[in-house]
Design an enzyme around this catalytic site. Structure first.
Site, PDB file in Angstrom:
ATOM      1  N   CYS A 164     -11.175   2.956  -0.188  1.00 41.35           N
ATOM      2  CA  CYS A 164      -9.819   3.431   0.115  1.00 41.35           C
ATOM      3  C   CYS A 164      -9.368   2.696   1.368  1.00 41.35           C
ATOM      4  O   CYS A 164     -10.156   2.566   2.320  1.00 41.35           O
ATOM      5  CB  CYS A 164      -9.835   4.940   0.356  1.00 41.35           C
ATOM      6  SG  CYS A 164      -8.260   5.583   0.949  1.00 41.35           S
ATOM      7  N   THR A 165      -8.134   2.246   1.337  1.00 38.57           N
ATOM      8  CA  THR A 165      -7.601   1.474   2.474  1.00 38.57           C
ATOM      9  C   THR A 165      -7.801   2.154   3.822  1.00 38.57           C
ATOM     10  O   THR A 165      -7.991   1.494   4.832  1.00 38.57           O
ATOM     11  CB  THR A 165      -6.074   1.304   2.318  1.00 38.57           C
ATOM     12  OG1 THR A 165      -5.524   2.569   1.941  1.00 38.57           O
ATOM     13  CG2 THR A 165      -5.732   0.252   1.314  1.00 38.57           C
ATOM     14  N   HIS A 166      -7.699   3.485   3.820  1.00 38.36           N
ATOM     15  CA  HIS A 166      -7.703   4.211   5.089  1.00 38.36           C
ATOM     16  C   HIS A 166      -9.096   4.402   5.687  1.00 38.36           C
ATOM     17  O   HIS A 166      -9.221   4.698   6.860  1.00 38.36           O
ATOM     18  CB  HIS A 166      -7.083   5.602   4.889  1.00 38.36           C
ATOM     19  CG  HIS A 166      -5.619   5.573   4.644  1.00 38.36           C
ATOM     20  ND1 HIS A 166      -5.048   4.922   3.572  1.00 38.36           N
ATOM     21  CD2 HIS A 166      -4.591   6.115   5.343  1.00 38.36           C
ATOM     22  CE1 HIS A 166      -3.728   5.081   3.625  1.00 38.36           C
ATOM     23  NE2 HIS A 166      -3.434   5.802   4.682  1.00 38.36           N
TER      24      HIS A 166
ATOM     25  N   CYS B  94      -3.951  -1.200  -1.901  1.00 40.10           N
ATOM     26  CA  CYS B  94      -4.283   0.179  -2.252  1.00 40.10           C
ATOM     27  C   CYS B  94      -5.360   0.237  -3.348  1.00 40.10           C
ATOM     28  O   CYS B  94      -5.169  -0.303  -4.440  1.00 40.10           O
ATOM     29  CB  CYS B  94      -3.014   0.874  -2.733  1.00 40.10           C
ATOM     30  SG  CYS B  94      -3.264   2.597  -3.138  1.00 40.10           S
ATOM     31  N   ASN B  95      -6.453   0.913  -3.040  1.00 40.58           N
ATOM     32  CA  ASN B  95      -7.541   1.042  -4.023  1.00 40.58           C
ATOM     33  C   ASN B  95      -7.115   1.850  -5.231  1.00 40.58           C
ATOM     34  O   ASN B  95      -7.498   1.566  -6.357  1.00 40.58           O
ATOM     35  CB  ASN B  95      -8.760   1.719  -3.390  1.00 40.58           C
ATOM     36  CG  ASN B  95      -9.496   0.819  -2.431  1.00 40.58           C
ATOM     37  OD1 ASN B  95     -10.585   0.351  -2.720  1.00 40.58           O
ATOM     38  ND2 ASN B  95      -8.905   0.555  -1.275  1.00 40.58           N
TER      39      ASN B  95
ATOM     40  N   TYR C 208      -0.769   8.334  -2.881  1.00 40.66           N
ATOM     41  CA  TYR C 208      -0.837   7.950  -4.289  1.00 40.66           C
ATOM     42  C   TYR C 208      -2.095   8.545  -4.940  1.00 40.66           C
ATOM     43  O   TYR C 208      -2.153   8.749  -6.141  1.00 40.66           O
ATOM     44  CB  TYR C 208      -0.932   6.422  -4.431  1.00 40.66           C
ATOM     45  CG  TYR C 208       0.352   5.644  -4.226  1.00 40.66           C
ATOM     46  CD1 TYR C 208       1.514   6.248  -3.752  1.00 40.66           C
ATOM     47  CD2 TYR C 208       0.382   4.272  -4.506  1.00 40.66           C
ATOM     48  CE1 TYR C 208       2.666   5.493  -3.568  1.00 40.66           C
ATOM     49  CE2 TYR C 208       1.526   3.524  -4.328  1.00 40.66           C
ATOM     50  CZ  TYR C 208       2.673   4.141  -3.856  1.00 40.66           C
ATOM     51  OH  TYR C 208       3.808   3.396  -3.678  1.00 40.66           O
ATOM     52  N   GLY C 209      -3.103   8.764  -4.089  1.00 41.18           N
ATOM     53  CA  GLY C 209      -4.434   9.098  -4.597  1.00 41.18           C
ATOM     54  C   GLY C 209      -4.526  10.389  -5.388  1.00 41.18           C
ATOM     55  O   GLY C 209      -5.476  10.599  -6.138  1.00 41.18           O
TER      56      GLY C 209
ATOM     57  N   GLU D 122      -4.030   8.949   8.765  1.00 40.32           N
ATOM     58  CA  GLU D 122      -2.583   8.799   9.017  1.00 40.32           C
ATOM     59  C   GLU D 122      -2.170   9.546  10.298  1.00 40.32           C
ATOM     60  O   GLU D 122      -1.207   9.187  10.946  1.00 40.32           O
ATOM     61  CB  GLU D 122      -1.769   9.340   7.834  1.00 40.32           C
ATOM     62  CG  GLU D 122      -1.893   8.535   6.553  1.00 40.32           C
ATOM     63  CD  GLU D 122      -0.858   7.410   6.426  1.00 40.32           C
ATOM     64  OE1 GLU D 122       0.232   7.544   7.001  1.00 40.32           O
ATOM     65  OE2 GLU D 122      -1.166   6.407   5.765  1.00 40.32           O
TER      66      GLU D 122
ATOM     67  N   ASP E 165       0.869  -1.182   0.000  1.00 40.16           N
ATOM     68  CA  ASP E 165       0.000   0.000   0.000  1.00 40.16           C
ATOM     69  C   ASP E 165       0.905   1.232   0.000  1.00 40.16           C
ATOM     70  O   ASP E 165       2.115   1.123   0.184  1.00 40.16           O
ATOM     71  CB  ASP E 165      -0.889  -0.007   1.253  1.00 40.16           C
ATOM     72  CG  ASP E 165      -1.801   1.209   1.309  1.00 40.16           C
ATOM     73  OD1 ASP E 165      -2.421   1.538   0.274  1.00 40.16           O
ATOM     74  OD2 ASP E 165      -1.902   1.862   2.372  1.00 40.16           O
ATOM     75  N   SER E 166       0.292   2.388  -0.166  1.00 35.92           N
ATOM     76  CA  SER E 166       1.059   3.635  -0.125  1.00 35.92           C
ATOM     77  C   SER E 166       1.460   4.011   1.306  1.00 35.92           C
ATOM     78  O   SER E 166       2.291   4.888   1.488  1.00 35.92           O
ATOM     79  CB  SER E 166       0.224   4.754  -0.731  1.00 35.92           C
ATOM     80  OG  SER E 166      -1.046   4.789  -0.111  1.00 35.92           O
TER      81      SER E 166
END
Ligand code: DGL
Length: 267
Positions: free
Chosen positions: A184-186, A73-74, A42-43, A152, A10-11
């Site tokens: 989104c991963t987050h 990562c999406n 990355y998004g 984050e 992932d980022s």
């Protein structure tokens, strides 16, 4: 059987939401995780750059002898899956199809919301995938780039997160969706807030859950599940220690994380 580890990248730390589901679904598998903390996000970047960064991540994972790579990562899954699959002789797993399948199954009223990074929303990967499963579904999407730095920072459950969510989700709420894909991963790190802003009647889809199931089925199908008797471990690698990776990651996974820093430009 195949006792090599599963690679996940992932980022940043968001991909740990996928690791958590993999640990639940496949407790015997070893995992090697790489978070590109030096180059997150990355998004907001172009597809070309994201593909180049992801190629380096996959080369790093290959150096760790992984049997497959899960693209947590999406943004990468949405925009770069095809070029990456064409470049590597390694099974790659995207989170888009599993997330889309879960959403198509969950919706009752045929109105689905999708939230993600600017890159994921721009790619239209989720609407395409959802409508290819059920053409009768209407998809409403919305980029929510500020959720990533909020997660984050460890602020997923704060007033800042709530106010941001209220603003971003206003349009989607008015569309009366009954299902919302956390694309989104987050975003699962903001799940409590997102659920309270959307209302308890809206089903939140975390694509990581179905992705982990798909990984198990794939490995079972080719007889590559691990049979190792050794306690499975997770190795964590990052490209920069500047983020809250260890603190927030340990809290989220409920276990202490010790990450090693690598120079991703060498791959
Ligand atoms: N991992 C990214 C995703 O799932 C979010 C963070 C970023 O923008 O890099 O889309």
């Amino acid at each position: 059987m195949d006792n090599r580890p599963i690679g996940v990248f992932d980022s940043g730390l968001g991909g740990l939401t996928v690791v958590k589901e993999l640990m639940r679904e496949l407790p015997k598998e070893r995992i090697v995780y790489f978070g590109d903390t030096a180059r997150i996000p990355y998004g907001t970047r172009s597809r070309e750059i994201v593909t180049r960064y992801s190629s380096q991540s996959i080369r790093f994972l290959l150096s760790k002898n992984v049997k497959m790579a899960v693209i947590a990562c999406n943004t990468v899954s949405a925009g770069s899956f095809e070029p990456l699959s064409a470049s590597f002789d390694l099974p790659l797993v995207s989170v888009i199809q599993p997330g889309a399948t879960a959403a198509a199954k969950a919706t009752q009223n045929g109105r689905v919301g999708v939230i993600g990074t600017s890159g994921t929303i721009r790619s239209k990967a989720y609407p395409h995938a959802i409508r290819s499963i059920r053409p009768d579904i209407t998809v409403y999407d919305q980029a929510c780039p500020l959720f990533v730095p909020i997660a984050e920072e460890g602020w997923g459950n704060t007033e800042v997160a709530r106010l941001t969510a209220e603003r971003y989700l206003q349009g989607i709420r008015q569309k009366e969706v009954d299902t919302l894909v956390l694309g989104c991963t987050h975003y699962p790190l903001l799940e409590g807030i997102l659920s309270s802003v959307m209302g308890s009647e809206v089903r939140l889809i975390n694509p990581a859950v179905n992705t982990a199931r798909q990984v198990r089925e794939m490995l079972q199908g080719v007889n590559q599940l691990s049979q190792s008797k050794v306690e499975p471990g997770i190795e964590f690698y990052v490209s920069d220690f500047g983020q809250n990776f260890q603190t927030i990651g340990s809290h989220f996974l409920g276990k202490k994380i010790q990450a090693q820093c690598i120079d991703i430009e060498e791959y």
